[in-house]
Design a protein around this motif. Sequence first.
Motif, short mmCIF file in Angstrom:
data_model
loop_
_atom_site.label_atom_id
_atom_site.label_comp_id
_atom_site.label_asym_id
_atom_site.label_seq_id
_atom_site.Cartn_x
_atom_site.Cartn_y
_atom_site.Cartn_z
N ARG A 8 0.88 -1.16 0.00
CA ARG A 8 0.00 0.00 0.00
C ARG A 8 0.91 1.20 0.00
O ARG A 8 1.65 1.42 0.95
CB ARG A 8 -0.84 0.04 1.29
N SER A 60 -6.69 7.29 -6.20
CA SER A 60 -7.61 6.72 -5.22
C SER A 60 -8.89 7.53 -5.22
O SER A 60 -8.91 8.68 -5.68
CB SER A 60 -6.98 6.72 -3.82
N TRP A 62 -13.20 7.41 -3.28
CA TRP A 62 -14.17 6.77 -2.38
C TRP A 62 -15.49 6.60 -3.09
O TRP A 62 -15.89 7.45 -3.89
CB TRP A 62 -14.39 7.62 -1.13
N ILE A 67 -13.36 2.02 -0.59
CA ILE A 67 -12.22 2.69 -1.22
C ILE A 67 -11.99 2.11 -2.61
O ILE A 67 -12.21 0.93 -2.85
CB ILE A 67 -10.95 2.58 -0.36
N GLY A 69 -9.32 2.36 -6.17
CA GLY A 69 -8.00 2.73 -6.65
C GLY A 69 -7.92 2.52 -8.14
O GLY A 69 -8.70 1.77 -8.71
#
Length: 105
Positions: A8, A60, A62, A67, A69
Amino acid sequence: MSVIKIDRFADHPEFIEFGKPVEHPFLEDVSPILSQEMVKKAPQDIFLIKISDYEFIHGSFWVENQIGGLIYFEKKLKGMAAISGPNMSGNMKFSRFTGHPIDNN
Protein backbone atom coordinates in the motif's frame (compact mmCIF):
# COMPACT_ATOMS: atom_id res chain seq x y z
CA MET A 1 16.64 6.90 -5.68
CA SER A 2 15.29 4.78 -2.83
CA VAL A 3 12.98 1.83 -3.31
CA ILE A 4 9.73 1.58 -1.36
CA LYS A 5 8.78 -2.05 -0.65
CA ILE A 6 5.21 -1.96 0.56
CA ASP A 7 1.95 -3.15 -0.93
CA ARG A 8 0.00 0.00 0.00
CA PHE A 9 1.85 3.07 -1.10
CA ALA A 10 -0.50 5.90 -2.03
CA ASP A 11 -0.74 7.13 1.54
CA HIS A 12 3.03 7.12 2.12
CA PRO A 13 4.83 10.49 1.91
CA GLU A 14 7.75 8.94 -0.04
CA PHE A 15 5.41 7.98 -2.88
CA ILE A 16 3.67 11.35 -2.96
CA GLU A 17 7.05 13.14 -2.92
CA PHE A 18 8.35 10.96 -5.79
CA GLY A 19 5.33 11.81 -7.91
CA LYS A 20 3.17 14.86 -8.23
CA PRO A 21 -0.56 15.33 -7.74
CA VAL A 22 -2.11 15.83 -11.15
CA GLU A 23 -5.41 16.56 -12.82
CA HIS A 24 -6.08 14.14 -15.67
CA PRO A 25 -9.31 14.84 -17.59
CA PHE A 26 -9.51 11.37 -19.13
CA LEU A 27 -9.20 9.56 -15.79
CA GLU A 28 -11.54 12.03 -14.12
CA ASP A 29 -14.10 11.28 -16.86
CA VAL A 30 -13.65 7.51 -16.98
CA SER A 31 -13.62 6.91 -13.19
CA PRO A 32 -17.35 7.64 -12.76
CA ILE A 33 -18.18 5.40 -15.73
CA LEU A 34 -16.19 2.51 -14.27
CA SER A 35 -17.60 3.06 -10.78
CA GLN A 36 -21.17 3.08 -12.08
CA GLU A 37 -20.53 -0.16 -13.95
CA MET A 38 -18.94 -1.88 -10.96
CA VAL A 39 -21.05 -0.73 -8.00
CA LYS A 40 -23.80 1.51 -9.47
CA LYS A 41 -22.51 4.57 -7.57
CA ALA A 42 -20.38 7.62 -8.34
CA PRO A 43 -16.85 8.09 -6.97
CA GLN A 44 -15.90 10.99 -4.70
CA ASP A 45 -12.60 12.65 -3.80
CA ILE A 46 -10.59 11.39 -6.78
CA PHE A 47 -6.87 11.95 -6.07
CA LEU A 48 -4.27 11.23 -8.76
CA ILE A 49 -0.48 11.11 -8.53
CA LYS A 50 1.69 10.98 -11.65
CA ILE A 51 5.16 9.44 -11.80
CA SER A 52 6.40 11.27 -14.90
CA ASP A 53 9.55 9.18 -15.40
CA TYR A 54 7.36 6.11 -15.97
CA GLU A 55 4.30 7.77 -17.53
CA PHE A 56 2.34 6.14 -14.70
CA ILE A 57 -0.62 7.47 -12.74
CA HIS A 58 -1.94 6.04 -9.49
CA GLY A 59 -5.21 7.24 -8.05
CA SER A 60 -7.61 6.72 -5.22
CA PHE A 61 -11.22 7.58 -4.63
CA TRP A 62 -14.17 6.77 -2.38
CA VAL A 63 -17.54 5.28 -3.22
CA GLU A 64 -19.49 5.92 -0.04
CA ASN A 65 -17.56 3.84 2.54
CA GLN A 66 -15.70 1.76 -0.04
CA ILE A 67 -12.22 2.69 -1.22
CA GLY A 68 -11.28 2.59 -4.85
CA GLY A 69 -8.00 2.73 -6.65
CA LEU A 70 -6.78 3.00 -10.18
CA ILE A 71 -3.60 2.76 -12.14
CA TYR A 72 -3.01 4.01 -15.67
CA PHE A 73 -0.03 3.69 -17.98
CA GLU A 74 -0.16 6.68 -20.31
CA LYS A 75 2.20 5.31 -22.97
CA LYS A 76 0.32 2.00 -23.21
CA LEU A 77 -3.12 3.67 -22.81
CA LYS A 78 -4.09 0.90 -20.36
CA GLY A 79 -5.38 0.98 -16.83
CA MET A 80 -7.22 -0.83 -14.10
CA ALA A 81 -9.66 0.27 -11.43
CA ALA A 82 -10.62 -1.60 -8.27
CA ILE A 83 -13.26 -0.97 -5.62
CA SER A 84 -13.33 -2.69 -2.24
CA GLY A 85 -16.31 -4.72 -1.16
CA PRO A 86 -18.79 -3.39 1.37
CA ASN A 87 -18.35 -3.87 5.12
CA MET A 88 -14.70 -4.98 4.90
CA SER A 89 -15.83 -8.20 3.21
CA GLY A 90 -12.52 -8.70 1.43
CA ASN A 91 -14.28 -8.86 -1.92
CA MET A 92 -12.99 -6.58 -4.66
CA LYS A 93 -14.37 -5.57 -8.01
CA PHE A 94 -11.91 -4.92 -10.82
CA SER A 95 -12.18 -3.37 -14.24
CA ARG A 96 -9.50 -3.07 -16.89
CA PHE A 97 -9.73 -0.29 -19.45
CA THR A 98 -7.91 0.96 -22.53
CA GLY A 99 -8.13 4.36 -24.08
CA HIS A 100 -7.47 8.03 -24.05
CA PRO A 101 -9.50 11.17 -24.69
CA ILE A 102 -10.46 12.04 -28.22
CA ASP A 103 -9.57 15.55 -29.31
CA ASN A 104 -12.71 17.01 -30.83
CA ASN A 105 -10.87 19.88 -32.56
